[in-house]
Design a protein around this motif. Structure first.
Motif, PDB file in Angstrom:
ATOM      1  N   ALA A  26       0.843  -1.128  -0.288  1.00 56.43           N
ATOM      2  CA  ALA A  26      -0.199   0.066   0.320  1.00 56.43           C
ATOM      3  C   ALA A  26       0.566   1.555   0.118  1.00 56.43           C
ATOM      4  N   HIS A  27       2.169   1.186   0.955  1.00 59.75           N
ATOM      5  CA  HIS A  27       2.578   2.447   0.711  1.00 59.75           C
ATOM      6  C   HIS A  27       3.881   2.382  -0.488  1.00 59.75           C
ATOM      7  N   ASP A  28       4.488   1.020  -0.781  1.00 61.51           N
ATOM      8  CA  ASP A  28       5.386   1.018  -1.537  1.00 61.51           C
ATOM      9  C   ASP A  28       5.373   0.126  -3.084  1.00 61.51           C
ATOM     10  N   PRO A  29       5.073   1.147  -3.809  1.00 61.12           N
ATOM     11  CA  PRO A  29       5.226   0.194  -5.620  1.00 61.12           C
ATOM     12  C   PRO A  29       5.919  -0.463  -6.069  1.00 61.12           C
ATOM     13  N   ALA A  30       6.729  -0.400  -5.515  1.00 58.23           N
ATOM     14  CA  ALA A  30       7.884  -1.193  -5.919  1.00 58.23           C
ATOM     15  C   ALA A  30       7.957  -2.464  -4.796  1.00 58.23           C
ATOM     16  N   VAL A  31       7.294  -2.429  -4.007  1.00 59.44           N
ATOM     17  CA  VAL A  31       7.363  -4.044  -3.084  1.00 59.44           C
ATOM     18  C   VAL A  31       6.380  -5.121  -3.688  1.00 59.44           C
ATOM     19  N   VAL A  32       6.487  -6.867  -3.686  1.00 59.03           N
ATOM     20  CA  VAL A  32       4.693  -7.632  -3.235  1.00 59.03           C
ATOM     21  C   VAL A  32       5.047  -8.684  -2.533  1.00 59.03           C
ATOM     22  N   HIS A  33       4.500  -8.802  -2.096  1.00 60.55           N
ATOM     23  CA  HIS A  33       4.122  -9.330  -0.929  1.00 60.55           C
ATOM     24  C   HIS A  33       3.470 -10.944  -1.051  1.00 60.55           C
ATOM     25  N   VAL A  34       4.432 -12.186  -0.249  1.00 60.92           N
ATOM     26  CA  VAL A  34       3.796 -13.575  -1.278  1.00 60.92           C
ATOM     27  C   VAL A  34       3.800 -14.301   0.594  1.00 60.92           C
ATOM     28  N   THR A  35       2.577 -14.573   0.744  1.00 63.76           N
ATOM     29  CA  THR A  35       2.306 -15.113   1.967  1.00 63.76           C
ATOM     30  C   THR A  35       2.057 -17.107   1.636  1.00 63.76           C
ATOM     31  N   TRP A  36       3.267 -17.315   2.236  1.00 67.05           N
ATOM     32  CA  TRP A  36       3.074 -19.027   1.504  1.00 67.05           C
ATOM     33  C   TRP A  36       2.355 -19.950   3.426  1.00 67.05           C
ATOM     34  N   LYS A  37       1.540 -21.273   2.551  1.00 70.86           N
ATOM     35  CA  LYS A  37       0.768 -21.824   3.961  1.00 70.86           C
ATOM     36  C   LYS A  37       0.868 -22.854   4.032  1.00 70.86           C
ATOM     37  N   VAL A  38       1.845 -24.212   4.097  1.00 71.46           N
ATOM     38  CA  VAL A  38       1.893 -25.555   4.260  1.00 71.46           C
ATOM     39  C   VAL A  38       0.192 -25.926   4.538  1.00 71.46           C
ATOM     40  N   GLY A  88       9.289  -6.811 -14.942  1.00 73.12           N
ATOM     41  CA  GLY A  88       9.940  -6.301 -16.209  1.00 73.12           C
ATOM     42  C   GLY A  88      10.860  -6.603 -16.726  1.00 73.12           C
ATOM     43  N   GLY A  89      10.746  -8.214 -16.526  1.00 73.94           N
ATOM     44  CA  GLY A  89      12.212  -8.993 -16.884  1.00 73.94           C
ATOM     45  C   GLY A  89      13.790  -9.019 -15.538  1.00 73.94           C
ATOM     46  N   ARG A  90      13.135  -8.073 -14.563  1.00 77.90           N
ATOM     47  CA  ARG A  90      13.945  -8.605 -13.669  1.00 77.90           C
ATOM     48  C   ARG A  90      13.705  -9.216 -12.235  1.00 77.90           C
ATOM     49  N   ALA A  91      14.643  -9.667 -11.936  1.00 76.57           N
ATOM     50  CA  ALA A  91      14.524 -10.361 -10.298  1.00 76.57           C
ATOM     51  C   ALA A  91      14.045  -9.446  -9.601  1.00 76.57           C
ATOM     52  N   CYS A  92      13.317  -9.485  -8.368  1.00 75.46           N
ATOM     53  CA  CYS A  92      12.969  -8.869  -7.595  1.00 75.46           C
ATOM     54  C   CYS A  92      13.337  -9.380  -5.689  1.00 75.46           C
ATOM     55  N   PRO A  93      14.567  -9.332  -5.949  1.00 70.81           N
ATOM     56  CA  PRO A  93      15.104  -9.921  -4.236  1.00 70.81           C
ATOM     57  C   PRO A  93      14.365  -9.403  -3.744  1.00 70.81           C
ATOM     58  N   GLY A  94      14.297 -11.389  -2.482  1.00 64.63           N
ATOM     59  CA  GLY A  94      13.463 -11.381  -1.456  1.00 64.63           C
ATOM     60  C   GLY A  94      13.713 -11.469  -0.244  1.00 64.63           C
ATOM     61  N   ARG A  95      12.978 -11.486   0.866  1.00 63.63           N
ATOM     62  CA  ARG A  95      13.565 -11.974   2.283  1.00 63.63           C
ATOM     63  C   ARG A  95      12.386 -12.224   3.093  1.00 63.63           C
ATOM     64  N   VAL A  96      12.534 -13.598   4.085  1.00 69.49           N
ATOM     65  CA  VAL A  96      11.711 -13.850   4.823  1.00 69.49           C
ATOM     66  C   VAL A  96      10.531 -12.622   5.757  1.00 69.49           C
ATOM     67  N   GLU A  97      10.009 -12.559   6.176  1.00 69.00           N
ATOM     68  CA  GLU A  97       9.796 -11.191   6.398  1.00 69.00           C
ATOM     69  C   GLU A  97       9.305 -11.494   7.528  1.00 69.00           C
ATOM     70  N   ALA A 108       4.132 -17.830   6.634  1.00 67.80           N
ATOM     71  CA  ALA A 108       5.890 -17.251   6.223  1.00 67.80           C
ATOM     72  C   ALA A 108       5.346 -15.726   5.065  1.00 67.80           C
ATOM     73  N   ASP A 109       5.858 -14.655   5.426  1.00 64.99           N
ATOM     74  CA  ASP A 109       5.579 -14.074   4.909  1.00 64.99           C
ATOM     75  C   ASP A 109       7.031 -13.781   3.977  1.00 64.99           C
ATOM     76  N   LEU A 110       6.769 -13.145   2.759  1.00 70.11           N
ATOM     77  CA  LEU A 110       7.975 -12.948   1.595  1.00 70.11           C
ATOM     78  C   LEU A 110       7.982 -11.779   0.917  1.00 70.11           C
ATOM     79  N   VAL A 111       8.840 -11.145   1.358  1.00 67.80           N
ATOM     80  CA  VAL A 111       8.940 -10.038   0.685  1.00 67.80           C
ATOM     81  C   VAL A 111       9.915  -9.613   0.380  1.00 67.80           C
ATOM     82  N   PHE A 112       9.417  -8.986  -1.269  1.00 67.59           N
ATOM     83  CA  PHE A 112       9.732  -8.783  -2.730  1.00 67.59           C
ATOM     84  C   PHE A 112      10.131  -7.211  -3.163  1.00 67.59           C
TER      85      PHE A 112
END
Length: 219
Positions: free
Chosen positions: A20-32, A88-97, A107-111
């Motif tokens: 909502a605040h940074d248009p360059a950020v993508v959130h992915v939440t994974w659940k087993v 845009g064809g470029r990788a977005c570095p991620g981290r486990v937030e 697990a919330d992953l932020v790219f």
């Protein structure tokens, strides 16, 4: 190491969202999907001992497995290898937030992408390296959905018009100092133009009346 998997139970899930605040950020939440899948993953990563796999291929798991696995750094590394984002064809570095109960909370992953992302290509291959029958039910903004699998590990997601909206707001704000004052100036400008036209019309009418000669009555 060959492990027996249980891919036909509750599926793992993924949710994709913009920030909502940074248009360059993508959130992915994974659940087993289920506790035995988490135990199997722990065995695969060496967090749990291999002797948990019975001779018939069944998994011997207990209630403490989930806590051990979700706290292991190997799981974070695994997730960042099997959940990736590009824009845009470029990788977005991620981290486990954040990573809590991987069944209930996930697990919330932020790219963070190199530039604002109106869309993102998200690849999910979790657990399919253990068995190709595993599936992941995924959801995204505005009701988007996708089923990930070994034969379909990648999908493009629309993150909305956040970039253009942000740009428009920035232009309006930088021009006048605030969006509210910009709107006030625009309204004032329109009203001023209307008044100017009205005054000009009045002056023209007066000039026409002065320029028209008064008719002289016939004797």
């Amino acid at each position: 190491m060959s492990l027996a998997a249980h891919p036909f139970g509750d599926p793992q899930t993924v949710s994709v969202a913009g920030d909502a605040h940074d248009p360059a950020v993508v959130h992915v939440t994974w659940k087993v999907g289920a506790a035995d899948d988490l135990t199997l993953l722990g065995i695969h990563l060496g967090v749990l001992p291999e002797d948990r796999v019975m001779l018939d291929g069944a998994i011997d798991y207990d209630d403490g497995d989930a806590k051990l696995v979700q706290q292991a750094p190997e799981v974070h590394t695994y997730l960042l290898e099997h959940v990736t984002v590009a824009s845009g064809g470029r990788a977005c570095p991620g981290r486990v937030e954040a990573s809590g109960d991987l069944i209930a909370d996930g697990a919330d992953l932020v790219f963070t992408c190199p530039r604002p992302a109106a869309s993102a290509t998200v690849t999910v291959s979790t657990l399919t390296d253990l068995h190709p029958a595993y599936r992941t039910l995924a959801t995204g903004p505005d009701g988007q959905h996708q089923v990930y699998g070994a034969d379909a590990p990648t999908h493009d997601w629309s993150l909305g018009e956040r970039t253009s909206m942000t740009t428009s707001t920035t232009i309006a704000t930088s021009s006048t100092g605030s969006t509210g004052s910009s709107a006030a100036l625009q309204i004032g400008g329109v009203l001023g133009a209307v008044l100017l036209v009205a005054v000009a019309g009045t002056l023209v009418a007066r000039q026409r009346r002065r320029a028209t000669p008064t008719p002289t009555p016939n004797p």
